[in-house]
Scaffold this motif. Sequence first.
Motif, short mmCIF file in Angstrom:
data_model
loop_
_atom_site.label_atom_id
_atom_site.label_comp_id
_atom_site.label_asym_id
_atom_site.label_seq_id
_atom_site.Cartn_x
_atom_site.Cartn_y
_atom_site.Cartn_z
N PRO A 380 0.77 -1.10 0.14
CA PRO A 380 -0.06 -0.04 -0.03
C PRO A 380 0.90 1.22 0.01
N CYS A 381 0.64 2.17 -0.64
CA CYS A 381 1.01 3.50 -0.71
C CYS A 381 0.64 4.52 0.17
N GLY A 382 1.43 5.05 1.08
CA GLY A 382 1.20 6.26 1.74
C GLY A 382 0.80 7.43 1.11
N THR A 383 0.38 8.50 1.87
CA THR A 383 0.01 9.90 1.27
C THR A 383 0.52 10.86 2.34
N THR A 384 0.12 12.04 1.72
CA THR A 384 0.43 13.19 2.53
C THR A 384 -0.38 14.34 2.15
N ILE A 385 -0.27 15.84 2.35
CA ILE A 385 -1.23 16.93 2.00
C ILE A 385 -1.43 17.09 0.77
#
Length: 432
Positions: A380-385
């Motif tokens: 799974p890929c993380g995310t950010t703003i």
Amino acid sequence: MSEPARFDRGHTDDLMTFLAASPSPYHAVATAAERLEKAGFRQVAETDAWDGTIGGKYVLRGGAIVAWYVPEGAAPHTPFRIVGAHTDSPNLRVKPLPDSGAHGWRQVAVEIYGGPLLNSWLDRDLGLAGRLTLRDGSTRLVNVDRPLLRVPQLAIHLDRSVTADGLKLDKQRHMQPVWGLGNDVRDGDLIAFLEETAGIPAGEVTGWDLMTHSVEPPAYLGRDRELLAGPRMDNLLSVHAGTAALAAVASGASKPASIPVLAAFDHEENGSQSDTGADGPLLGNVLERSVYARGGSYEDRARAFAGTVCLSSDTGHAVHPNYAERHDPTHHPRVNGGPILKVNVNNRYATDGSGRAEFTAACEAADVPFQAFVSNNSMPCGTTIGPITAARHGIRTVDIGVAILSMHSARELCGADDPFLLANALTAFLEG
């Protein structure tokens, strides 16, 4: 052994100072504001009427800061160039009823904030920092930057299963730190101690936002000191670089083509949904008020936003030498290889082809190398703003950052040259 000639380490030395001075988001924005003040910026209150004068301004709200510089001749429809970042990091935060203990130990009740690597907080000397709110509604920063707390690990003799099954930690039972001895746990002891530490009259503190931090200072690491170990690099590394870039552009001889902005938000680690998070109204309100203060209309606001670009700068994953199979086989970002361009076609990152071109132009202007990051398809890929900023405000956004190891640990690791390279790329981007 003498240090080899590499990049100017002045920026990284300054980053270490910034990290040590910023044990909480509230300290981080206060430190950034102090640096911007020295560059000629002035604070404006959200409750005051704003004017359209040129120069640098900033807004503080809790653990967030939005700062911008209006160059001479800027029109109401002049677009913005934004560096986005976040000020919070995973840690242990003090509960509303903090005084606890058992079996002759005095403890502090904590809640887990974000997604920390829990084992990295064990057997580590911890300080306590954050914000105290007084009866009159004013706030005071507090920082006990000495060994005060410790989460003691269970001795292996009492749990032989860790050898075969690995360490298993219960967030409620196993992560409560000790801070003294005594059978008479008294409500109010911790806050009374902090009032005394901060020089506040007893009984004046009625609210608090407090968190633990490792008191071990940042340090160069390795034979040639080419690595940097330290706390909260996710994501104060980007906040520091963005602050330095904005101050450099505002103090530079050339006039930027757009209005450069730094937007450093709180609460990224738990979803950004707050009045100081990227999913809140803070950035949009500031940008709109800047347009209207310069005599702009809604049409000018729409034109400005249509031409705006945001670089969302957050740390990413360097290839791990012991777990290379967890990374995409053809994308192995390396430390000291320059900032990374973060891509995910499912919009966990906001970067697209036009965004890549924008970042390429900034890196080429600054003579900075860069790398590309994508997740392994099986992970799974993380995310950010970045995606939040793009969707909420309708502005083109590119996700970038610095590649690190040990992300979300109490102590992370990056290349000692990469912070300098990131700051140079951000400066070139803000200059337009």
